[in-house]
Design a protein around this motif. Structure first.
Motif, PDB file in Angstrom:
ATOM      1  N   TYR A 214       0.990   4.097  57.825  1.00 16.42           N
ATOM      2  CA  TYR A 214       0.920   3.669  56.694  1.00 16.42           C
ATOM      3  C   TYR A 214       1.500   4.786  55.818  1.00 16.42           C
ATOM      4  O   TYR A 214       1.455   5.929  56.200  1.00 16.42           O
ATOM      5  CB  TYR A 214      -0.171   2.837  56.226  1.00 16.42           C
ATOM      6  CG  TYR A 214      -1.394   3.778  56.467  1.00 16.42           C
ATOM      7  CD1 TYR A 214      -1.808   5.029  55.396  1.00 16.42           C
ATOM      8  CD2 TYR A 214      -2.274   3.877  57.544  1.00 16.42           C
ATOM      9  CE1 TYR A 214      -2.982   5.909  55.834  1.00 16.42           C
ATOM     10  CE2 TYR A 214      -3.485   4.601  57.977  1.00 16.42           C
ATOM     11  CZ  TYR A 214      -3.562   5.648  57.070  1.00 16.42           C
ATOM     12  OH  TYR A 214      -4.726   6.663  57.096  1.00 16.42           O
ATOM     13  N   SER A 215       1.853   4.472  54.523  1.00 12.49           N
ATOM     14  CA  SER A 215       2.424   5.601  53.911  1.00 12.49           C
ATOM     15  C   SER A 215       1.241   6.276  53.050  1.00 12.49           C
ATOM     16  O   SER A 215      -0.053   5.594  53.116  1.00 12.49           O
ATOM     17  CB  SER A 215       3.377   5.013  52.629  1.00 12.49           C
ATOM     18  OG  SER A 215       2.527   4.058  51.747  1.00 12.49           O
ATOM     19  N   ALA A 259       5.413   5.919  56.463  1.00  8.41           N
ATOM     20  CA  ALA A 259       4.750   6.068  57.766  1.00  8.41           C
ATOM     21  C   ALA A 259       5.783   6.664  58.670  1.00  8.41           C
ATOM     22  O   ALA A 259       6.911   6.466  58.587  1.00  8.41           O
ATOM     23  CB  ALA A 259       4.215   4.559  58.044  1.00  8.41           C
TER      24      ALA A 259
END
Length: 269
Positions: A214-215, A259
């Motif tokens: 995930y970012s 990500a």
């Protein structure tokens, strides 16, 4: 480098390696350049295969697949071998760029495997020395085909290292030469590393590696006085935006690091 694949508990070790491995080499008057940094060597997977295969595929060697190491520290990014899945292919491209960025910004002497600059594959064969075929032959046509994307990124990253002495210090990094933007060293689930390499002339370099799926919204530190941050690298972007030599200005106080991606910022006037 397995930190970049998202393995738990590897962030501290990754930081130690990119800083020059003082724990291994700071003895007997050795310097950082006495260490040889590499992701890929002549044995084992190529860089492309490292991000494309979870297991070796050595049947063509005539030994029933029993030859070659079974410990490849690889990750196929969600599909074994060749695939038409555009998401998997994009992730593999990012991962190869991430590995190359990590290699080129690390203190020490970098070593690359010929062919990784265009994404050479041996189709999962990690013990291919006996093949006088395309498995081992340099593929000039593939190099030409990747000239404006993959190869361009690799070449520009090498040039950037050569023109910034902050990546090739002749002494091990001192405390005032790096700032680790970390408060999560003891968290084995933390897979985000960010740090700033300080330069005497103010050309600081900020780097962030995100191995989460995930970012991460990273807080960007203030640049040196009278300078601004310019984005040089974002491996999540398509070529030619993934590497902009002169840098892209106008960055805010935070940056969304996607990500499985890495960024490099340079402080400039």
């Amino acid at each position: 480098m397995i930190e970049l694949q998202g393995d738990a508990g590897m962030k501290g070790n990754f930081a130690t390696r990119v800083a020059g491995s003082a724990d291994l080499y700071k003895v007997n008057k050795r310097k950082p350049y006495h260490s040889v940094n590499f992701v890929i060597a002549h044995d084992g997977f190529t860089l492309y295969d490292l991000v494309s295969y979870n297991v070796k595929h050595n049947d063509a060697n005539g030994e029933g697949g029993n030859d070659g190491s079974s410990d490849n520290f690889s990750w196929n990014c969600g599909s074994e071998g060749e695939t038409a899945d555009t998401n998997v292919k994009a992730l593999r491209s990012r991962q190869m760029k991430n590995f190359h960025v990590a290699l080129m910004i690390s203190q020490g002497t970098p070593m690359m495997l010929m062919g990784d600059e265009y994404g050479h594959t041996r189709y999962g064969n990690n013990n291919s020395y006996g093949h006088d075929t395309a498995i081992n032959h340099f593929q000039w046509g593939q190099l030409d085909a990747k000239e404006k994307n993959h190869f361009r990124f690799f070449a520009e990253m090498i040039k950037f290292r050569q023109t910034h002495h902050v990546f090739g210090r002749e002494h091990f990094i001192c405390k005032n030469e790096v700032t680790w933007h970390e408060d999560n060293w003891d968290n084995c689930d933390s897979k985000f590393l960010a740090f700033t390499l300080h330069d005497d002339d103010g050309r600081d370099i900020y780097l962030a590696f995100n191995a989460h799926d995930y970012s991460v919204k990273a807080v960007i530190p203030s640049p040196p006085e009278k300078r601004r941050w310019f984005r040089v690298v974002d491996t999540n972007l398509e070529s030619p935006d993934d590497f902009v030599t002169e840098g892209v200005p106008g960055l805010g106080k935070t940056y969304n690091v996607a990500a499985y991606s890495s960024i490099l910022l340079e402080a400039k006037l």
